[in-house]
Design a protein around this motif. Structure first.
Motif, mmCIF file in Angstrom:
data_model
loop_
_atom_site.group_PDB
_atom_site.id
_atom_site.type_symbol
_atom_site.label_atom_id
_atom_site.label_comp_id
_atom_site.label_asym_id
_atom_site.label_seq_id
_atom_site.Cartn_x
_atom_site.Cartn_y
_atom_site.Cartn_z
ATOM 1 N N ASP A 409 -9.559 0.316 0.372
ATOM 2 C CA ASP A 409 -9.176 -0.882 -0.371
ATOM 3 C C ASP A 409 -8.742 -1.984 0.601
ATOM 4 O O ASP A 409 -9.448 -2.299 1.538
ATOM 5 N N ASP A 410 -7.546 -2.533 0.396
ATOM 6 C CA ASP A 410 -7.067 -3.630 1.241
ATOM 7 C C ASP A 410 -6.479 -3.158 2.564
ATOM 8 O O ASP A 410 -6.055 -3.978 3.377
ATOM 9 N N TYR A 428 -3.199 -4.945 6.674
ATOM 10 C CA TYR A 428 -3.350 -5.372 5.279
ATOM 11 C C TYR A 428 -4.303 -6.556 5.221
ATOM 12 O O TYR A 428 -4.105 -7.563 5.890
ATOM 13 N N LYS A 429 -5.362 -6.399 4.467
ATOM 14 C CA LYS A 429 -6.390 -7.424 4.310
ATOM 15 C C LYS A 429 -6.915 -7.909 5.658
ATOM 16 O O LYS A 429 -7.131 -9.095 5.880
ATOM 17 N N THR A 452 -4.181 3.778 -3.021
ATOM 18 C CA THR A 452 -3.947 2.396 -2.580
ATOM 19 C C THR A 452 -4.513 1.421 -3.592
ATOM 20 O O THR A 452 -4.773 0.266 -3.262
ATOM 21 N N GLU A 454 -3.396 0.108 -6.491
ATOM 22 C CA GLU A 454 -2.605 -0.786 -7.349
ATOM 23 C C GLU A 454 -1.737 -1.706 -6.509
ATOM 24 O O GLU A 454 -0.550 -1.874 -6.743
ATOM 25 N N LYS A 455 -2.344 -2.259 -5.457
ATOM 26 C CA LYS A 455 -1.699 -3.250 -4.600
ATOM 27 C C LYS A 455 -0.463 -2.695 -3.895
ATOM 28 O O LYS A 455 0.475 -3.427 -3.593
ATOM 29 N N GLN A 456 -0.459 -1.403 -3.635
ATOM 30 C CA GLN A 456 0.565 -0.795 -2.818
ATOM 31 C C GLN A 456 0.065 0.579 -2.394
ATOM 32 O O GLN A 456 -0.938 1.081 -2.912
ATOM 33 N N THR A 477 3.722 -4.402 -1.075
ATOM 34 C CA THR A 477 2.320 -4.793 -1.231
ATOM 35 C C THR A 477 1.541 -4.704 0.067
ATOM 36 O O THR A 477 0.373 -4.323 0.090
ATOM 37 N N ARG A 478 2.185 -4.995 1.191
ATOM 38 C CA ARG A 478 1.486 -4.983 2.484
ATOM 39 C C ARG A 478 1.361 -3.588 3.075
ATOM 40 O O ARG A 478 0.707 -3.414 4.100
ATOM 41 N N VAL A 808 5.993 -2.728 -8.101
ATOM 42 C CA VAL A 808 4.705 -3.419 -7.968
ATOM 43 C C VAL A 808 3.917 -3.309 -9.270
ATOM 44 O O VAL A 808 3.859 -2.249 -9.898
#
Length: 1229
Positions: A409-410, A428-429, A452, A454-456, A477-478, A808
């Protein structure tokens, strides 16, 4: 080991049934490799293997057939790729609607039960027949089984959220067996009828494996690959490919389409175009790939130059794939396997990933964990068809631990190799990597990424004091700061010896988890509705199946559930949920004070775990039909059955239906393979010797019509009456229980979602805080809440934590949100504090000439206004105006070996802080030479020196074995003094250790009370044949000794000749007294003097000579007596020594005069011309095997002073030969 997790890209939410499979050995390791839940593991070539239990006793009844045992080694799913793990791990299923495969930290496997194949890949042992689900996976990497073990294949689900592919077990009848029947079944005459048909594969009676693929998406094509796997030789010996075009009613052999003698091993389907199929041949016979573009109707064969272990399809491009070979090479294809191009020659298994849409700029970017020639591991990215060394990128500056790269994911996770606690980094990203922050003293032994999506990040960590439990952590989140969600989650050992974590993520409801926690030696089941912020026990049913009241009072008694999802993807496992049926949970469990595996029953909840009902007294497999609008149940496969049970009212009432006239051992059920058809397929066997049976069931007759608006009702999600769950009131639309209508494919699940006012339970403790008994979050003992990030500079603002952070994806608003949310404050002025200096790899050693990267960390201070100075200790220093310039590390190359004090200074207007470390810079030892006299006097101290090249001041350790000592003397100096107490021959050995190298040299010394010696020289022709190696000197010394014995009757054992290293060639003759000195010392001395005179006379008359080779005769000359004609420890020889010194001066003057007036001494003239600008050299002594070194590299020894005489003579005519050997520039400090 690994985890299943999260959701696939593009999915709004994916609830997962988590079966975390943890390698048993990982519990022993102090540092864990990174595993993940939905890692993009390559499409597993062998997703699973099912084998029927076999009777060993021919008289045993079919009813006693051994229950199928499933061994699940490793399973991964990815949002870009789903599937099983490699052949080594013997893993099981990959399916279409499974979350994207994510990297793994160390072997935990978390799965979505709602997704196709969610029950997991499997290998079933205990018999000789096995079915494997077909190989269609959404971007799954499919590893191929090793030739030495069972094989696995993948399967594809039909529509999303539905299980795809079918798994079959059975035998083969002689001839075709097919019949169709209509039967009225159930408890009443008004029950709907089932339409079923049975097909038995023929001609494959010996085949014990099968791979089944049903593409779904309204396709009627089913492919089955049956194989005979020979366990003795570890390979497939026969295969048959079957194809059905009518949903499995009939099948056609396809061997003539692929080649009648071709042995096939695995079947794969393109996840983005189900018409494209790839079949691999067994490499024991040939290495080829068969490609079809018409759903398996026809094939083209292409040769392969490597043996495929795993595949990874691209998530959007139908023709793109990665292939991993048996020799750890990674290949790419952009034409669906017709041509392959090498990407990298050494990649870690299952640590390669396609790009993630929206994050990576190039769609063909490949992330991989690659190995360097020196054995290190790096994170490498490159484009699939342009991966030369020049086109490769290294996003993380440094080496990483093997099997630690996770691209999910991110997030991208890696673990760095350190000698202390495990250290993890996250990107992260695609931002730069930042070290993750677990609570300071968690000290993980093992860490696994659970999800990973759900943004966490959801991680399972086994801490230093845990053996059979794990702690659950949630990140911000990061993915940097982790806080505790639950302690001591239970693990159990699976059939394959793996550890499995009892954690289950409920499908269809965001933030809802069920876990089994060990506390006070009891295991209880807990449920949370807000991602671990609060947990509570499950309330047991009020009554049993007979209507009797159950008196179970919390917390002393509760409902406890088994949370294992099935290792067989075609059995439901002990707990089941589905995205399209939110709130419905079916599970195996018991009522009591703790979890038990005895006296269990089946329980169901229709309101998301708030209340429960018992539905069966025995274990059953339960599947969802019609998007979850109906339930079907079948007894566990250990017992043969003819019946199935169906419920249309969420398990309140069940109707029985007969699907077979003969009891069937059900090995699996394929449910809802097509999006628009109502077909499920049972596969199994009637007995251990029966044919493989495929029973196709059409349950369309269950429904009289499609559902209309009047058939639905609303359902409010709640937590024990609390309507706000994850910060909002959610209202779902569900079919009214008991309505026999068919749900539409566009059936909407959530009718409305209204945000709630924020309250305390919407917030969890922030990093560094712990929840106390009063429910409030307080700072942990190790955490200083007043600490301000060093990135906070004067004039800027920072967010000062209140000790809380909102869960989150919690959607609450207003209320206490402002009270609990971090407050913006101005950055204060503060002096630097907590300065730390480390090397990037955490080591205090470095190789000479290598890049050493230093990391500077400051706990407190204004990073933009704090000057950083770093002194490398070698006379070099650097200074930076602020700390931001040092984020990537400070690199330095040391040009000399030694121990350096590296110091750092952080300073601003308010103060300063300092720190330092000592770095050992070493250079491998290439040469060692032991310098010691050949003969020494007993009880007289002698100096022994070891000369090392390159020179290693302060970085070398010397180990000395002197005389007959068994234990070495250890020094840091290259010289040592020693006194030999006894006469005789003594051996001296020195070992020199530097960096990772150890070299040794040995020398033999004669110890006597006294001795006499002569210096010898030779005619110049000897130098032409002098290779200057120890062996040559030994052999020439032996020849010289033999020649000297011919001119004297002196005993051979009392004569010693030592040839010196270097040219001109010179030697020393030692005359030793007899061992038995009973005649008296004076007489022995006189005897040595007489022999010496005889030998000198012979030498002066050129009577001593030897033949070096035919035509080359060498004359031995007497150069000069040594300083001490008779050497011993008494002072009476001091006067003779003085006389010898005077004679040396006279002799030197005479030689000088001879040279000055050009007397015709040919060999002196030669060396005056040839060696004019050269320097004398010395190399290894007798027995030495080392190359030349110049005299300037050595320490002169007292006992070898005699050589100075010859050196003085030579200085008159020129310097000694200079060694041409190149010595590395490895100077010391």
């Amino acid at each position: 080991m690994e985890t299943w997790s999260g959701l696939c890209p593009g999915c709004l939410h994916l609830s997962v049934g988590i079966w975390l499979m943890i390698a048993a050995h990982s519990l022993q390791n102090a540092m864990a490799e990174i595993t993940c839940a939905s890692c993009p593991t390559p499409v597993q070539l062998h997703l699973e293997e099912l084998q029927l239990g076999m009777r060993t006793d021919p008289t045993e009844e079919p009813g006693t057939l051994q229950r199928i045992r499933v061994e699940f080694k490793e399973l991964r799913v990815s949002d870009q790729n789903t599937g099983v793990i490699d052949a080594d791990n013997e893993t099981g299923v990959s399916v279409e609607d499974v979350p994207q495969q994510h990297g793994t930290l160390n072997g935990v496997s978390a799965k979505k039960d709602d997704e196709p194949g969610s029950s997991g890949g499997s290998q079933v042992r205990g018999g000789d027949k096995g079915w494997e689900p077909g190989e269609d996976v959404t971007n799954a990497a499919r590893p191929r089984a090793k030739r030495s073990g069972p094989e696995f294949a993948g399967m594809d689900a039909g529509a999303p959220e539905d299980r795809g592919g079918s798994l079959l077990d059975g035998g083969n009848k002689q001839g075709r067996s097919e019949f169709r029947r209509n039967r009225e079944e159930g408890r009443g005459n008004n029950e709907p009828k089932l339409t079923s048909s049975t097909f038995a594969l023929t001609g494959d009676s010996a085949h014990n494996h099968a791979v089944v693929y049903w593409s779904g998406q309204n396709s009627s094509v089913i492919l089955i690959l049956t194989k005979l796997y020979d366990f003795h030789i570890g390979s497939v010996t026969e295969s048959t490919l079957w194809r059905s075009t009518d949903y499995g009613s009939t099948y056609q052999r396809m061997n003539d389409k692929v080649g009648s003698k071709t042995v096939l091993s695995y079947l794969y389907v393109c996840p983005t175009n189900k018409r494209k199929i790839m079949v691999l041949t067994d490499p024991e016979f040939e290495s080829s790939v068969l490609i079809s573009s018409d759903e398996g109707a026809s094939y083209q064969k292409y040769r392969l130059t490597f043996y495929v272990l795993s595949l990874l399809f691209h998530h959007t491009e139908e023709d793109w794939a990665l292939a991993y070979s048996h020799d750890q090479k990674l290949y790419s294809s952009v034409d669906f396997g017709r041509k392959w191009q090498l990407i990298h020659g050494h990649v870690t298994p299952n640590r390669f990933y396609w790009s993630v849409s929206g994050l990576d700029k190039e769609p063909d970017l490949v992330h991989m964990e690659a190995h360097t020639p020196d054995g290190n591991v790096q994170y490498v990215t490159c484009r699939a068809q342009m991966c030369t060394e020049a086109n490769r990128n290294y996003p993380f500056p440094g080496y990483i631990d093997i099997s630690s790269l996770v691209v999910q994911d991110d997030y991208i996770f890696i673990q760095v190799p350190t000698s202390v606690r495990a250290t993890y980094y996250v990107s992260y990203k695609r931002d730069s990597f930042i070290q993750t922050k677990l609570p300071k003293y968690s000290l993980p032994k093992d860490l696994h990424i659970v999800s990973t999506d759900e943004k966490q990040v959801f991680a399972a960590v086994q801490e230093w004091n845990q053996n059979d439990t794990y702690n659950l952590y949630l990140s911000d989140t990061r993915g940097i700061y982790f806080t505790l969600a639950m302690e001591n989650v239970k693990t159990t050992r699976g059939l394959g010896g793996n550890q499995m974590l009892d954690l289950y993520e409920v499908a269809g409801i965001k933030g809802m988890l069920i876990a089994n926690k060990r506390q006070d030696n009891q295991v209880k089941t807990y449920i949370t509705y807000n991602k671990g912020r609060e947990w509570r026990l499950l309330q047991a049913p009020a009554s049993d199946l007979d209507g009797n009241d159950i008196h179970c009072i919390l917390p002393f008694c509760s409902l406890n559930l088994q949370l294992q999802t099935s290792e067989n993807p075609y059995l439901s496992g002990s707990i089941s949920t589905k995205n399209s049926a939110p709130g419905i949970i079916v599970a195996t469990g018991n009522i009591g004070a703790e979890l038990s595996y005895n006296n269990v029953g089946m329980f169901i909840s229709s309101d998301a775990g708030n209340s429960w009902r018992q539905i069966f007294e025995e274990e059953h497999n339960v599947w969802f039909l019609d998007k979850g609008g109906a339930l079907v149940a079948v007894k566990q496969p250990s017992v043969p059955t003819r019946h199935l049970w169906v419920s249309f009212d969420e398990g309140r009432q069940w109707t029985q239906h007969t699907f077979s006239t003969v009891p069937l051992f059900v090995d699996g059920v394929l449910v809802e393979a097509g999006a628009e058809n109502q077909i499920m397929t049972f596969f199994g066997h009637f007995s251990h010797r029966s044919e493989w049976q495929l029973i196709k069931i059409d349950y369309k007759s269950f429904y009289s019509r499609k559902c209309t608006e009047e058939d639905y009702q609303t359902w409010h999600l709640h937590n024990q009456g609390e309507p706000c769950v994850m910060g909002q009131k959610q209202i779902y639309m569900k079919r009214r229980p008991g309505n026999y209508c068919m749900l539409g494919k566009d059936y909407s699940r959530i009718l409305s979602a209204e945000s709630c006012i924020c309250r305390a339970h919407d917030f969890e403790c922030d990093y560094g805080y712990e929840r106390r008994g009063d429910g409030n979050c307080r700072p942990s003992f190790w955490f200083n809440p007043s600490t301000v990030s060093r990135s906070c500079s004067q004039g800027q603002n920072y967010m000062n934590s209140t000790g809380y952070r909102k869960v989150v994806l919690n959607n609450c608003t207003k209320g206490v949100k402002e009270m609990y949310t971090a407050r913006k404050q101005q950055c204060p002025n503060r002096p630097p504090k907590g300065l730390m200096l480390t090397s990037r790899d955490g080591k205090l050693t470095a190789n000479l000439g290598s890049n050493v990267t230093f990391l500077v960390h400051l706990d407190e201070g204004d990073s933009l206004r704090t000057n950083i100075q770093l002194d490398f200790g070698d006379g070099t220093a650097v200074s930076y105006s602020n700390l931001s310039w040092t984020e990537e590390g400070i690199k330095h190359v040391y040009r000399s070996a030694g121990i350096f004090r590296v110091s750092a200074l952080a300073e601003n207007m308010l103060g300063y802080d300092t720190t330092s470390l000592y770095l050992h810079v070493t250079c491998p030892v290439e040469h060692v030479q032991l310098l010691a006299p050949f003969v020494v006097i007993r009880n007289k101290e002698v100096n022994i020196t070891a000369v090392v090249l390159p020179s290693h001041s302060r970085t070398v350790t010397y180990f000395w074995w002197l005389g007959n000592n068994t234990e070495p003397v250890i020094t840091l100096d290259g010289s040592i003094s020693y006194t030999f107490p006894n006469e005789g021959m003594h051996t001296i050995t020195v070992q020199v250790a530097a960096a990772n190298s150890i070299l040794q040299d040995t020398k033999t010394i004669a110890v006597k009370e006294f001795f006499k010696s002569l210096l010898l020289s030779f005619s110049p022709n000897l130098d032409e044949f002098n290779p200057d190696i120890p062996e040559w000197r030994q052999d020439v010394g032996r020849v010289i000794k033999k020649a000297l014995l011919q001119v004297s009757d002196f005993p051979a054992e009392q004569l010693l000749v030592a040839v010196f290293p270097g040219v001109p060639t010179a030697a020393e003759l030692f005359l030793l007294p007899h061992k038995n000195q009973s005649q008296g010392r004076k007489k022995s001395e006189e005897e040595l003097e007489q022999v010496s005179n005889v030998i000198v006379s012979a030498l002066n008359q050129n009577l001593v000579e030897f033949e070096l080779k035919p035509g080359v005769r060498v004359i031995v000359y007497n150069t000069q007596l040594t300083l001490a004609p008779l050497v011993d420890s008494s002072p009476r020889h001091s006067s003779s020594a003085m006389l010898m010194l005077l004679s040396v001066v006279v002799l030197g003057l005479a030689v000088f005069l001879i040279y000055k007036f050009k007397r015709k001494i040919p060999w002196i003239n030669i060396y005056a011309e040839v060696n004019q600008e050269k320097e004398q050299e010395m190399i290894g002594s007798v027995g030495d095997s080392t190359p030349k070194i110049t005299l300037s590299e050595f320490t002169t020894s007292k006992e070898l002073m005699e050589k100075e005489l010859e050196a003085r003579v030579k200085r008159g005519v020129g310097n000694a030969c200079e060694s041409t050997r190149e010595i590395p520039n490895c100077t010391s400090v």
